[in-house]
Design a protein around this motif. Structure first.
Motif, PDB file in Angstrom:
ATOM      1  N   LEU A   1     -23.119  11.236   3.884  1.00 50.66           N
ATOM      2  CA  LEU A   1     -24.286  11.978   4.361  1.00 50.66           C
ATOM      3  C   LEU A   1     -23.982  13.436   4.692  1.00 50.66           C
ATOM      4  CD1 LEU A   1     -25.852   9.304   6.748  1.00 50.66           C
ATOM      5  CD2 LEU A   1     -26.528   9.862   4.396  1.00 50.66           C
ATOM      6  N   GLY A   2     -22.715  13.755   4.913  1.00 52.65           N
ATOM      7  CA  GLY A   2     -22.373  15.135   5.233  1.00 52.65           C
ATOM      8  C   GLY A   2     -21.124  15.226   6.079  1.00 52.65           C
ATOM      9  N   LYS A   3     -20.727  16.467   6.310  1.00 51.83           N
ATOM     10  CA  LYS A   3     -19.476  16.698   7.028  1.00 51.83           C
ATOM     11  C   LYS A   3     -19.605  17.980   7.838  1.00 51.83           C
ATOM     12  CE  LYS A   3     -14.568  16.951   5.841  1.00 51.83           C
ATOM     13  NZ  LYS A   3     -13.671  16.904   4.676  1.00 51.83           N
ATOM     14  N   GLU A   4     -19.000  17.995   9.009  1.00 48.96           N
ATOM     15  CA  GLU A   4     -18.965  19.180   9.861  1.00 48.96           C
ATOM     16  C   GLU A   4     -17.530  19.468  10.262  1.00 48.96           C
ATOM     17  OE1 GLU A   4     -21.429  18.113  13.178  1.00 48.96           O
ATOM     18  OE2 GLU A   4     -23.237  18.794  12.166  1.00 48.96           O
ATOM     19  N   VAL A   5     -17.258  20.744  10.487  1.00 48.43           N
ATOM     20  CA  VAL A   5     -15.966  21.185  10.995  1.00 48.43           C
ATOM     21  C   VAL A   5     -16.200  21.704  12.404  1.00 48.43           C
ATOM     22  CG1 VAL A   5     -14.031  22.769  10.670  1.00 48.43           C
ATOM     23  CG2 VAL A   5     -15.211  21.825   8.669  1.00 48.43           C
ATOM     24  N   TRP A   6     -15.463  21.156  13.357  1.00 51.78           N
ATOM     25  CA  TRP A   6     -15.586  21.591  14.746  1.00 51.78           C
ATOM     26  C   TRP A   6     -14.322  22.343  15.134  1.00 51.78           C
ATOM     27  CZ3 TRP A   6     -17.312  16.505  17.623  1.00 51.78           C
ATOM     28  CH2 TRP A   6     -18.569  16.095  17.113  1.00 51.78           C
ATOM     29  N   ILE A   7     -14.513  23.524  15.712  1.00 57.96           N
ATOM     30  CA  ILE A   7     -13.409  24.362  16.176  1.00 57.96           C
ATOM     31  C   ILE A   7     -13.557  24.553  17.677  1.00 57.96           C
ATOM     32  CG2 ILE A   7     -12.327  26.640  16.000  1.00 57.96           C
ATOM     33  CD1 ILE A   7     -12.175  25.017  13.402  1.00 57.96           C
ATOM     34  N   GLU A   8     -12.495  24.273  18.399  1.00 58.51           N
ATOM     35  CA  GLU A   8     -12.493  24.490  19.848  1.00 58.51           C
ATOM     36  C   GLU A   8     -11.901  25.870  20.122  1.00 58.51           C
ATOM     37  OE1 GLU A   8     -10.631  22.516  23.899  1.00 58.51           O
ATOM     38  OE2 GLU A   8     -10.481  21.430  22.008  1.00 58.51           O
ATOM     39  N   PRO A   9     -12.691  26.789  20.672  1.00 57.85           N
ATOM     40  CA  PRO A   9     -12.204  28.158  20.871  1.00 57.85           C
ATOM     41  C   PRO A   9     -10.904  28.256  21.677  1.00 57.85           C
ATOM     42  CG  PRO A   9     -14.564  28.067  21.227  1.00 57.85           C
ATOM     43  CD  PRO A   9     -14.085  26.645  21.078  1.00 57.85           C
ATOM     44  N   SER A  10     -10.694  27.349  22.607  1.00 61.76           N
ATOM     45  CA  SER A  10      -9.482  27.404  23.425  1.00 61.76           C
ATOM     46  C   SER A  10      -8.277  26.729  22.768  1.00 61.76           C
ATOM     47  CB  SER A  10      -9.741  26.774  24.793  1.00 61.76           C
ATOM     48  OG  SER A  10     -10.052  25.398  24.636  1.00 61.76           O
ATOM     49  N   ALA A  11      -8.476  26.138  21.586  1.00 61.40           N
ATOM     50  CA  ALA A  11      -7.380  25.470  20.872  1.00 61.40           C
ATOM     51  C   ALA A  11      -7.488  25.812  19.382  1.00 61.40           C
ATOM     52  CB  ALA A  11      -7.431  23.968  21.104  1.00 61.40           C
ATOM     53  N   PRO A  12      -7.164  27.056  18.987  1.00 56.09           N
ATOM     54  CA  PRO A  12      -7.364  27.480  17.602  1.00 56.09           C
ATOM     55  C   PRO A  12      -6.513  26.746  16.572  1.00 56.09           C
ATOM     56  CG  PRO A  12      -6.168  29.152  18.830  1.00 56.09           C
ATOM     57  CD  PRO A  12      -6.599  28.104  19.820  1.00 56.09           C
ATOM     58  N   GLU A  13      -5.501  26.003  17.018  1.00 58.78           N
ATOM     59  CA  GLU A  13      -4.660  25.251  16.087  1.00 58.78           C
ATOM     60  C   GLU A  13      -5.227  23.861  15.799  1.00 58.78           C
ATOM     61  OE1 GLU A  13      -3.615  23.898  20.098  1.00 58.78           O
ATOM     62  OE2 GLU A  13      -3.994  25.864  19.255  1.00 58.78           O
ATOM     63  N   GLN A  14      -6.330  23.516  16.438  1.00 58.21           N
ATOM     64  CA  GLN A  14      -6.925  22.192  16.234  1.00 58.21           C
ATOM     65  C   GLN A  14      -8.206  22.300  15.421  1.00 58.21           C
ATOM     66  OE1 GLN A  14      -7.399  20.291  20.028  1.00 58.21           O
ATOM     67  NE2 GLN A  14      -5.205  20.164  20.360  1.00 58.21           N
TER      68      GLN A  14
ATOM     69  N   VAL B   1     -22.571   5.947  10.728  1.00 57.48           N
ATOM     70  CA  VAL B   1     -21.200   5.860  11.225  1.00 57.48           C
ATOM     71  C   VAL B   1     -20.560   7.240  11.099  1.00 57.48           C
ATOM     72  CG1 VAL B   1     -18.944   4.775  10.857  1.00 57.48           C
ATOM     73  CG2 VAL B   1     -21.016   3.451  10.520  1.00 57.48           C
ATOM     74  N   ILE B   2     -19.776   7.589  12.098  1.00 54.84           N
ATOM     75  CA  ILE B   2     -19.058   8.859  12.093  1.00 54.84           C
ATOM     76  C   ILE B   2     -17.565   8.588  11.957  1.00 54.84           C
ATOM     77  CG2 ILE B   2     -18.455  10.937  13.409  1.00 54.84           C
ATOM     78  CD1 ILE B   2     -21.397  10.875  12.626  1.00 54.84           C
ATOM     79  N   GLU B   3     -16.967   9.229  10.980  1.00 59.22           N
ATOM     80  CA  GLU B   3     -15.504   9.254  10.832  1.00 59.22           C
ATOM     81  C   GLU B   3     -15.064  10.557  11.502  1.00 59.22           C
ATOM     82  OE1 GLU B   3     -12.214   9.410   7.207  1.00 59.22           O
ATOM     83  OE2 GLU B   3     -14.347   9.488   6.735  1.00 59.22           O
ATOM     84  N   TRP B   4     -14.237  10.455  12.532  1.00 60.28           N
ATOM     85  CA  TRP B   4     -13.825  11.598  13.352  1.00 60.28           C
ATOM     86  C   TRP B   4     -12.319  11.803  13.179  1.00 60.28           C
ATOM     87  CZ3 TRP B   4     -10.543  12.695  17.375  1.00 60.28           C
ATOM     88  CH2 TRP B   4     -10.862  13.745  18.232  1.00 60.28           C
ATOM     89  N   LEU B   5     -11.928  12.961  12.663  1.00 58.56           N
ATOM     90  CA  LEU B   5     -10.518  13.235  12.375  1.00 58.56           C
ATOM     91  C   LEU B   5     -10.089  14.519  13.081  1.00 58.56           C
ATOM     92  CD1 LEU B   5     -10.712  12.674   8.522  1.00 58.56           C
ATOM     93  CD2 LEU B   5     -10.082  10.993  10.262  1.00 58.56           C
ATOM     94  N   LYS B   6      -8.938  14.471  13.728  1.00 57.70           N
ATOM     95  CA  LYS B   6      -8.411  15.647  14.416  1.00 57.70           C
ATOM     96  C   LYS B   6      -7.098  16.059  13.753  1.00 57.70           C
ATOM     97  CE  LYS B   6      -7.187  17.198  19.075  1.00 57.70           C
ATOM     98  NZ  LYS B   6      -7.090  16.736  20.477  1.00 57.70           N
ATOM     99  N   PHE B   7      -7.013  17.337  13.380  1.00 55.89           N
ATOM    100  CA  PHE B   7      -5.835  17.888  12.720  1.00 55.89           C
ATOM    101  C   PHE B   7      -5.241  19.015  13.549  1.00 55.89           C
ATOM    102  CE2 PHE B   7      -8.230  16.023   9.300  1.00 55.89           C
ATOM    103  CZ  PHE B   7      -7.264  15.507   8.455  1.00 55.89           C
ATOM    104  N   THR B   8      -3.949  19.185  13.409  1.00 53.86           N
ATOM    105  CA  THR B   8      -3.256  20.348  13.943  1.00 53.86           C
ATOM    106  C   THR B   8      -2.746  21.150  12.762  1.00 53.86           C
ATOM    107  OG1 THR B   8      -2.596  19.156  15.931  1.00 53.86           O
ATOM    108  CG2 THR B   8      -1.344  21.140  15.397  1.00 53.86           C
ATOM    109  N   VAL B   9      -3.048  22.436  12.780  1.00 58.97           N
ATOM    110  CA  VAL B   9      -2.621  23.352  11.719  1.00 58.97           C
ATOM    111  C   VAL B   9      -2.381  24.708  12.373  1.00 58.97           C
ATOM    112  CG1 VAL B   9      -4.983  23.979  11.074  1.00 58.97           C
ATOM    113  CG2 VAL B   9      -3.167  24.192   9.402  1.00 58.97           C
TER     114      VAL B   9
END
Length: 106
Positions: free
Chosen positions: A37-50, A2-10
């Motif tokens: 099992l682990g965690k990843e951080v995804w950064i969208e280059p066109s949205a650096p605040e997300q 199962v994947i827990e998917w969280l989106k933040f604005t900072v």
């Protein structure tokens, strides 16, 4: 799985500090619970605040068995650190995904 998917604005200027503190507080805490099992951080280059965090759990039951009291304590610790660093953040979305694997035809 199962994947827990969280989106933040900072604020983009605070992004790396947010990620470092998330790792130090949230990831370290969650890794002590069965099923993590682990965690990843995804950064969208066109949205650096997300920032998108994907947390992998062995089963939904293991993920959801973490006591709310524990989650509240971890969030309070994280919020206190963010406040001291003058970093504002908002969780804008949360989702849950199941990973399905299909047998290969060999």
């Amino acid at each position: 799985m199962v994947i827990e998917w969280l989106k933040f604005t900072v604020d983009s200027q605070s992004r790396e500090q947010f990620i470092q503190q998330d790792e130090a507080i949230w990831t370290t805490s969650l890794s002590t619970y069965p099923g993590f099992l682990g965690k990843e951080v995804w950064i969208e280059p066109s949205a650096p605040e997300q920032i998108i965090l994907t947390i992998r759990w062995q089963t939904r039951e293991q993920w959801k068995s973490i006591p709310i009291k524990d989650l509240t304590t971890i969030e309070q610790k994280f919020a206190t650190v963010m406040s001291k660093m003058n970093i504002n953040y908002t969780m804008t979305e949360s989702k849950e995904f199941q990973i399905r694997k299909f047998p290969s035809n060999q």
